[in-house]
Scaffold this active site. Structure first.
Site, PDB file in Angstrom:
ATOM      1  CB  ILE A 139      97.603  90.241  28.935  1.00 53.22           C
ATOM      2  CG1 ILE A 139      96.710  90.977  29.970  1.00 53.22           C
ATOM      3  CG2 ILE A 139      96.527  89.743  27.754  1.00 53.22           C
ATOM      4  CD1 ILE A 139      95.632  92.177  29.289  1.00 53.22           C
ATOM      5  NE  ARG A 159     101.490  91.949  17.417  1.00 54.27           N
ATOM      6  CZ  ARG A 159     101.391  90.872  16.620  1.00 54.27           C
ATOM      7  NH1 ARG A 159     100.910  91.039  15.261  1.00 54.27           N
ATOM      8  NH2 ARG A 159     101.845  89.571  16.553  1.00 54.27           N
ATOM      9  CB  THR A 186      97.614  90.556  19.046  1.00 60.08           C
ATOM     10  OG1 THR A 186      97.163  92.232  19.378  1.00 60.08           O
ATOM     11  CG2 THR A 186      98.471  90.474  18.056  1.00 60.08           C
ATOM     12  CB  THR A 187      96.906  85.723  21.068  1.00 62.13           C
ATOM     13  OG1 THR A 187      98.088  86.664  21.467  1.00 62.13           O
ATOM     14  CG2 THR A 187      97.511  84.414  20.886  1.00 62.13           C
ATOM     15  CE1 TYR A 228      99.769 102.423   6.335  1.00 58.69           C
ATOM     16  CE2 TYR A 228      97.779 103.811   6.464  1.00 58.69           C
ATOM     17  CZ  TYR A 228      98.980 103.458   5.625  1.00 58.69           C
ATOM     18  OH  TYR A 228      99.334 103.881   4.548  1.00 58.69           O
ATOM     19  CE1 TYR A 233      99.169  94.788  23.534  1.00 57.27           C
ATOM     20  CE2 TYR A 233      97.430  94.410  22.068  1.00 57.27           C
ATOM     21  CZ  TYR A 233      98.653  93.997  22.578  1.00 57.27           C
ATOM     22  OH  TYR A 233      99.437  93.076  22.032  1.00 57.27           O
ATOM     23  CE  LYS A 238      98.887  92.157  25.979  1.00 58.52           C
ATOM     24  NZ  LYS A 238      98.325  91.439  24.838  1.00 58.52           N
TER      25      LYS A 238
END
Length: 296
Positions: A207, A142, A48-49, A111, A137, A165
């Site tokens: 993380i 999100r 993501t980052t 989504y 994850y 994570k």
């Protein structure tokens, strides 16, 4: 028997230096070298980052290959290969395995979402195709979907699924998860303000976004905890509270990209729909970075 651990401590969810022409690989290489010099425990590429959602397919694959080749085995490279398209996640995972990544970070589908049954089938299929370990994850803020403790318990039986994570922010759910999977899945905090709390529940690190700008200092939270200095670990966790508020006052990775640009590591460039940080927020962030001794 406990599965192989990918890393213990802190893995940086690394930014991807971008400009109008694409990925700046010279800057990415310097970032990888600096993180390793600061003794980071692992690196996550294209998470993501790292703005994976707006990288092209070619950029995504090239960034993973570059990171593996540049790191040269100095730290584990964990490749973000999740997608809401399972076949695409399969393909990215195979690509990262062939490139030599040490593990995969696979996010829940966004989504289109899924039932818990769908999550089990999706993660199992990806893990079946992978030749490397998988870290699940979970970031419902999100993706709009949460991995439930009972689902983790089922997935923990797969030999290639080795870690979590966890960024759901729900400590009670994490307690239930660890009661079900401890000894079978390694737990990593996905929220920088919860590194110590999750280690207290049996986690082995995090993380991190914060470790982009302060890798050694973030890692110290874990080091002190592992050495039995719980009070010192807590003090280190508390120290970053205000800075973390500023680092997440706008959606990640907008603030950390601004922070890394202020440190001279990259250009403050993001792809739409992300935009650069608001000036007032940037000023506050830079001021707090200076207060923590960073050269900005």
């Amino acid at each position: 028997m406990k599965k192989n651990t990918v890393f213990k401590g802190i893995a940086t969810a690394l930014i991807t230096p971008l400009d109008e022409t694409g990925i700046n690989y010279e800057q990415l290489g310097k970032l990888i070298d600096w993180q390793i010099a600061e003794e980071i425990d692992a690196l996550v590429i294209c998470g993501t980052t790292g703005e994976a959602s707006t990288l092209t397919d070619a950029e995504h694959r090239a960034a993973i290959r570059f990171a593996v080749q540049h790191a040269e085995g100095r730290v584990p490279i964990i490749a973000g290969t999740g997608s809401n398209d399972v076949e695409y996640a399969h393909d990215l995972t195979l690509c990262a395995c062939e490139a030599g990544a040490d593990a995969m970070l696979v996010v829940t589908p966004y989504y289109n979402k899924a039932t818990q049954k769908g999550l089990i089938k999706m993660f199992t299929q990806i893990a079946d195709k992978s030749t490397k370990p998988i870290i699940l994850y979970n970031v419902p803020s999100r993706t709009g979907i949460n991995i439930e403790p009972a689902t983790y318990e089922v997935l923990a039986e797969h030999e290639n699924i080795v870690g979590i994570k966890e960024a759901n922010g729900n400590i009670s759910k994490i307690v239930e998860t660890m009661a079900r999977v401890r000894g079978k899945l390694d737990l990593y905090s996905g929220n920088d303000d919860q590194i110590l709390p999750l280690m207290a529940l049996g986690g082995i690190g995090g993380i991190s976004v914060l470790s982009n700008i302060m890798p050694a200092q973030t890692r110290e939270i874990c080091t002190r905890f592992f050495n039995g200095d719980i009070a010192g670990s807590a003090e280190q966790q508390f120290k970053f509270s205000t800075l973390l508020d500023a680092l997440f006052c706008e959606v990640n990775p907008i603030p950390v990209k601004a922070a890394m640009a202020a440190m001279g590591f990259c250009k403050d460039y993001l792809r739409l729909p992300l935009t650069t940080m608001e000036d007032t927020n940037r000023e506050k962030l830079v001021s707090l970075m200076r207060a923590h001794g960073l050269n900005v």
